[in-house]
Motif scaffolding. Structure first.
Motif, short mmCIF file in Angstrom:
data_model
loop_
_atom_site.label_atom_id
_atom_site.label_comp_id
_atom_site.label_asym_id
_atom_site.label_seq_id
_atom_site.Cartn_x
_atom_site.Cartn_y
_atom_site.Cartn_z
N MET D 1 0.84 -1.22 0.00
CA MET D 1 0.00 0.00 0.00
C MET D 1 0.87 1.26 0.00
O MET D 1 1.91 1.29 0.65
N ASP D 2 0.40 2.28 -0.69
CA ASP D 2 1.19 3.50 -0.81
C ASP D 2 1.33 4.24 0.52
O ASP D 2 0.43 4.22 1.34
N LYS D 3 2.48 4.91 0.64
CA LYS D 3 2.67 5.77 1.82
C LYS D 3 1.73 6.96 1.69
O LYS D 3 1.67 7.60 0.64
N LYS D 4 1.02 7.29 2.78
CA LYS D 4 0.02 8.37 2.73
C LYS D 4 0.66 9.75 2.58
O LYS D 4 1.84 9.95 2.90
N LEU D 5 -0.14 10.67 2.14
CA LEU D 5 0.33 12.02 1.79
C LEU D 5 1.15 12.69 2.89
O LEU D 5 2.30 13.09 2.68
N LEU D 6 0.58 12.84 4.10
CA LEU D 6 1.26 13.64 5.13
C LEU D 6 2.41 12.90 5.81
O LEU D 6 3.10 13.47 6.65
N LEU D 7 2.60 11.61 5.46
CA LEU D 7 3.74 10.89 6.02
C LEU D 7 5.02 11.19 5.25
O LEU D 7 6.11 10.81 5.65
N HIS D 8 4.91 11.89 4.14
CA HIS D 8 6.10 12.30 3.37
C HIS D 8 6.75 13.51 4.01
O HIS D 8 6.07 14.46 4.38
N ASP D 9 8.08 13.46 4.11
CA ASP D 9 8.80 14.62 4.64
C ASP D 9 9.14 15.60 3.51
O ASP D 9 9.04 15.25 2.33
N VAL D 10 9.54 16.79 3.89
CA VAL D 10 9.98 17.78 2.90
C VAL D 10 11.15 17.18 2.11
O VAL D 10 12.06 16.60 2.68
N GLY D 11 11.08 17.30 0.80
CA GLY D 11 12.14 16.78 -0.05
C GLY D 11 11.78 15.47 -0.73
O GLY D 11 12.36 15.11 -1.75
N GLU D 12 10.80 14.76 -0.16
CA GLU D 12 10.41 13.49 -0.76
C GLU D 12 9.47 13.69 -1.96
O GLU D 12 8.76 14.68 -2.05
N SER D 13 9.43 12.70 -2.83
CA SER D 13 8.53 12.72 -3.98
C SER D 13 7.24 11.98 -3.65
O SER D 13 7.23 11.08 -2.81
N VAL D 14 6.20 12.36 -4.36
CA VAL D 14 4.88 11.86 -4.09
C VAL D 14 4.28 11.34 -5.39
O VAL D 14 4.48 11.95 -6.44
N ASP D 15 3.53 10.25 -5.35
CA ASP D 15 2.91 9.68 -6.55
C ASP D 15 1.60 9.04 -6.10
O ASP D 15 1.56 7.86 -5.77
N LEU D 16 0.52 9.82 -6.04
CA LEU D 16 -0.67 9.41 -5.30
C LEU D 16 -1.96 9.87 -5.96
O LEU D 16 -1.98 10.86 -6.69
N PHE D 17 -3.05 9.14 -5.66
CA PHE D 17 -4.39 9.66 -5.93
C PHE D 17 -4.80 10.57 -4.77
O PHE D 17 -4.61 10.21 -3.60
N LEU D 18 -5.35 11.73 -5.10
CA LEU D 18 -5.76 12.68 -4.07
C LEU D 18 -7.12 13.27 -4.43
O LEU D 18 -7.48 13.33 -5.61
N LEU D 19 -7.84 13.71 -3.41
CA LEU D 19 -9.14 14.32 -3.62
C LEU D 19 -8.99 15.85 -3.56
O LEU D 19 -8.33 16.36 -2.66
N ILE D 20 -9.58 16.56 -4.52
CA ILE D 20 -9.54 18.03 -4.47
C ILE D 20 -10.62 18.51 -3.50
O ILE D 20 -11.80 18.30 -3.73
N LYS D 21 -10.20 19.11 -2.40
CA LYS D 21 -11.15 19.59 -1.40
C LYS D 21 -11.69 20.95 -1.80
O LYS D 21 -12.85 21.27 -1.63
#
Lengths: 315, 315, 315, 315, 315, 315
Positions: D1-21
């Motif tokens: 399972m993918d690492k969740k959005l806010l568990l990423h630290d500054v500098g890390e890359s993200v590759d995720l499905f996200l909901l536009i609030k």
């Protein structure tokens, strides 16, 4: 056993030993001196006037004296008042002591001490535990005797330590429910938060403010006590500064006497628990004497509100 | 000698060594990082933007570094701003030190120390004098170096002790005029009132709050210092509790950080002198750069007021 | 010479000429009329009740009358009260005048006038000097007689001008220390700031508010006086509008009666000096009668605080 | 399972499905339009800028859409921000639903419902019990779905009912400790206090205020609901007016939206419990992402305070 | 005739002569200067940015200039903004004057003057009538040209006198209904209450505060004008002091700029009418551009409230 | 016909039938009970003491009884007081009813009803009209009898409906002048705004608060009445929620009892009209008994101000 003072209704006669809590001289409109006595037994206190007093009366019927009074309960502007028919000083033969007539906590002193000791025992952070235990030990004589305040809430013998026990139970329930709470820091804060009152106030009877109480205040007093104890125990570490903050901030706001607002989670919780227990005590005291379907006396410490006791509250 | 930074008008070019007071990274609307630099020399400080910075730039142009800058003074929303044309780090060969670029008190450190020592010397109450002298001695290194605040007033090297000297002169004038004032108590209060700042603040350069500063605050810190020093000197007597009160109360009100309002004459005077000297310093700083017939920048510490400099104020 | 009124302790007898400051009729709880008299001599004032008065008594014992009284000093709710044994109106043969019994400034009127004149003489700005001198001259009769207020501070004969002298000395000390201060503007502001009180108040004895005092107030009154005088002297220039502002703003805030906050340096200083001198006067008055080691009466004008006089304050 | 959005630290890359609030259009300083997107998954939310957008982009990347994003976590003024490298709308083939990406209560809906039902079951006063049960039943669809607020606290799916469960546990602990509390009245108050939010707010996703929410407010709404239900159930009796009062007063003060202050014991307790649970939730949310030894982000709902997490809080 | 500026919806193109109300320089994040222009015609005002301006642009596109602009209406953070495609200064050949582009009162100047004259004519108290007539005559040039304020309400040409007419009509309705009102005093108060604005403000176009406006304020200014006029007309009598009070008190409270609160019936009424007419004007201005069923922009002068226009308000 | 109570000056004798408005027992300083009676006829009310009362007196001279009194008007602390010489209960033979002695609105009940009916008739929006008419019809008995408040303003028989008529006339004048006002919504708001008082207060005589009045308040009460009536009449539409808002918001602010501030134009106007009519009524009542050239009694509801009646106000 005699029916207690406040259990008498308006119109009933009274024949009781009572403790003079305070005695103030006034001049009546006919030019003669009189005394306003605040009289109490374990059920609470009542006001009485003693008219046309001599100088001897004045010095005899002073605060902390025990008297025997025959009189009647009257209604004066919506509050009970005692009209004195006869009054005399108690003698040793009467075999009545001040302790028999003063309100005390609903839990006895030893049980209070046991319960607090148990909470300290459960603390895991050694620094916080040692400071807390040592300070309670240092002041244990007064800590278990003093009231929590001069008036408003827990203003009875052992009121201070009973207030602490009551707050500890709330603290435990909260820490059980919100696991992020630092239980040790919260317990230490609760146990020590009002300890400065043993220096701020003069004692359990006829309580008044000391010079340090007036000029420094119990918040700054306890913070300094923590520093001194930490130094004595050679404890250095962030626990000391954080615990001092938690104590410093427990009144919640500058205008309520805290030089810093709560900036640590447990400081905020301590402030809210303190408020809640004081509120419960003030409401209980007022509603205890209020019949279902009626409004209580106004409570000064709660913005002068008068509380309604529902008629379906049969208790 | 070069013309100082703030003596340049809008439109003039600048070619100077400057100290970076703070450096904050931002992201421009084109997605590229930039730095907002606060740059200073002895004449004061100015903001500058450094666009399109690399990661090396970011770590190079950090707070407390000295840089050489060529650029132009511009007007940005009514405030001066420095547009950077060229920037490089200073090297040892440039022979420039931070002290050359930082604002300092208008009186040098030795003169300040002499004057304060003289006031202590004039104190007649031995208890107050010993506590005051010992505490100043204990912290003399920092006391004569620190600013009086992070911003707002006396926010420069030796600002703390200069603020004390300035207040001592006012205190003397007041004590001369109102003979009922207890001169010793007032002097002790003035000299010690902000001493807690040497623990509250991190130091004279790039000043920030320490953990104790944030959680306890300079008022409670100095009160504890007085207690400890009195114990060390074995001084017992009402002077200790009264002096602690005077320090505790010097912010004047709960909402301004004093857990007790002034309840001793000298506490009230100390509060008013402190306010007056801070006010004078803030007004001077703002009006110094304001031309006769114009309004100053808004002064945050004075309810955001903008002050008018009369056109007949030719100074 | 007789011992003055307020130098008598509780329990002592009194046999003195006193001035009736005010006389108010009441109805006792037995339905009979009585008078509440406020009696004074130079040492201060005291309350007394005169029971069961006839209509003749009522009109005889009115404000501004001088009476001879024999009685006793009593303690009533923590304040001294005078119990009257005998009372009679003074006659010409007694040779006592109201002036003998009224509190006056500690400096005599001529010395006050000389000192103020000297300050005006030192002013260098001709416009400010001429306006100030002319206004003081225009109202000199009342200016040197009036109190500074109805109660609270400097509420005695010549209190207004003495308050000005006291503030001028502070103003001088401040201008000496902070060279950027415009000395002329500050002096003019100090000298004129309360001049409107000669129209706002009814006079030096039994002082009350005039209709203009109630509806317009001394701040707006003095501002208009400056305008009229400037016109009369044909002075035009920014000094007029700035001086008017300094006077307008001297209460510091809208809720304290100033339609504009201080927006000129000297306006802010004037506000602070005014506050300081009034505070010193109120604290002095309360502490003068307080023994070392005790708390003073509450001071209404200082948020009802009660001040402690340290036991080491042997004065 | 993918690492969740806010568990990423500054500098890390993200590759995720996200909901536009939420999605807001702006104009960059180069004159071109851009979108500020608030993006979320179950771990929380983050801001991102989408530069140089076309009109198609604008309508495509709207609130409630799911997107796939590749990008980098950056630091912008002390807050995390997501720099978008690639963005596209999710398609049915991606098999991602909004519910997968929205934060929900830490307890699932069925468990919440069971626990609340159990509390209702324990109520002994038939009138209070029937009103409470019937209202929860009437609105059960929304009651177990809605957040407790638009922002600040419990602003997630099922937040409303989870807030109620959490408060019920506190209520039980308090009623256990203070036996004078009317448990039925307190439980009814807790369960119903925010029920008006199902009418005040638009729904669990992209929550906004309805017209009734804006003009009437959830307090008045729920009070009316109680009246209507009591009428429907033909319940008459003081319970109805007292319960309405308890709900009406639960914000504690007029300036916080309650037209009456708490005048019944349980109303005051409800107010304090509500405050406590909201405070705990806000502090938890802020401190969860704060490292020991650091200060949290400022919390708007707690007077903008920043809380310190002690370094000995190792949890 | 061309469609006016504010009648264009978002997305529409604009091709109009507009007046520059204010022009402020900024520095874009790419380091280049730009202008923020506030542009207006009779329908209202709109903001526009002019990017990458030269020094010539800066001096050309200054306040009070008329320009011809082609551009597009855009939505920026919920407010309309004008995106400029082409801009040029108007020339004499364009035959456009500033008056053609400025908002004016909905009643023309002559009609306003006639109506005010009629009210003065109806006054029966000769003293009040003469002062009122003479002052209006003295300042009639400006009085019928000036706006009533710099922003917030009646901020258009002739706004001051139109505000007076509108209030006079309310005053008449009130005096008709409450016969105890002193109609003359109320009319005089209404007509003169804001007359000081002709000295407080710089003029009808690009309005700013004068030095007297900043330092003295329109309230104190008009009070002095009344005094001077009364002196000139040799009117003495209580009317002068009472009228001055009515004007002095019309802001209602110290914190709103009145050195005295209303202490005369008509002063209180004047304050309430002034508030009512200003409120009506602010609500009208905001709701005029709001569609039924929507909320207006926030109104700064009404505690930042946003008003709802009911969908059944078809007007 | 006899001269009415309040038309007697101090010193005059009185021989009148009066209604006891309230009767409170006290204990005199000689220990004997007395009654404080508030006595009234149509001209107003006056206080009197009845000394040394028996238990029979106590129950005889109770609220709502009619008595015949001979006595004298005296001055007690600046207020008139009635000294009783003789008192007896009225008998049927005296032929005096309570209605003869109670203050009533200056317009008779039928005229009030006619005028309100006419305003309802003029309403064009059928939904608003039907709700308004039906509610007034439902409560017409009490609506035309009740006072508008317990004290402060319109505290007389039919005071509630007279207050509504007075406000309707203001509403009409305002709607005539500002054409954007929704006349129907404003009229409905005015007519219904205080209707909840028929449930909040106990009745027109010896008025006190009911339990619903104390715990819910007239604002929430009327809002619920509108909902119920709309349901009964099967009216659905935005009028219902907007009308409820207008009523909810009519106190203007949370601290004055409105859970929402006015967010609709007519809600704001209703609030201002309500304030204006209450203010006019309070000023009229105080100034009616004030001679020209004097200040009125202090008015509690107007920040305790005392109003001046100009000497040129000959009325």
């Amino acid at each position: 056993m005699d029916k207690k003072l406040l259990l008498h209704d308006v119109g009933e006669s009274v024949d009781l030993f009572l403790l003079i809590k305070s005695s103030t001289k006034g001049i009546a409109s006919n030019g003669k001196p009189f005394l306003t006595l605040m009289l109490q037994d374990k059920s609470g206190e009542i006001e009485a006037k003693l008219w046309d007093v001599s100088e001897e009366d004045e010095s005899a019927y002073a605060a902390e004296q025990i008297v025997h009074i025959a009189g009647d309960i009257q209604n004066y502007r919506g509050r009970k008042q005692l009209k004195i028919r006869q009054i005399r000083l108690a003698t040793p033969l009467d075999n009545v002591s001040a302790a028999d007539l003063m309100e005390t906590a609903p839990l006895d002193k030893e049980k209070i001490a046991d319960e607090i000791t148990q909470y300290i025992f459960e603390m895991k952070n050694a620094n916080l535990q040692r400071i807390t235990r040592s300070l309670i030990k240092k002041y244990q004589g007064d800590f278990y005797e003093y009231p929590a305040a001069m008036r408003h809430h827990h203003e009875f013998v052992s009121g201070l330590s009973f207030h602490v026990v009551s707050m500890l139970r709330l603290a435990k329930a909260i820490a059980d429910q919100y696991p992020s709470v630092n239980r040790d820091l919260l317990y230490a804060g609760v146990i020590l938060h009002d300890l400065g009152k043993v220096i701020e106030l003069s004692g359990p009877v006829s309580t008044s403010y000391t010079l340090e109480g007036n000029l420094i205040g119990h918040i700054s007093i306890v913070v300094e006590e923590v520093s001194k104890m930490a130094e004595e125990l050679k404890i250095e570490g962030e626990e000391v500064v954080v615990l001092k903050h938690v104590l410093l901030a427990h009144h919640g706001k500058g205008e309520w006497g805290s030089p810093k607002p709560p900036l640590v989670r447990e400081a905020e919780i301590l402030h809210q628990i303190d408020l809640m227990d004081a509120t419960m005590n003030m409401m209980d005291k007022a509603l205890r004497h209020t019949k279902p379907g009626e409004f209580s006396e106004r409570i000064f410490g709660l913005e002068n509100r008068s509380f309604y006791r529902p008629s379906f509250d049969t208790e």
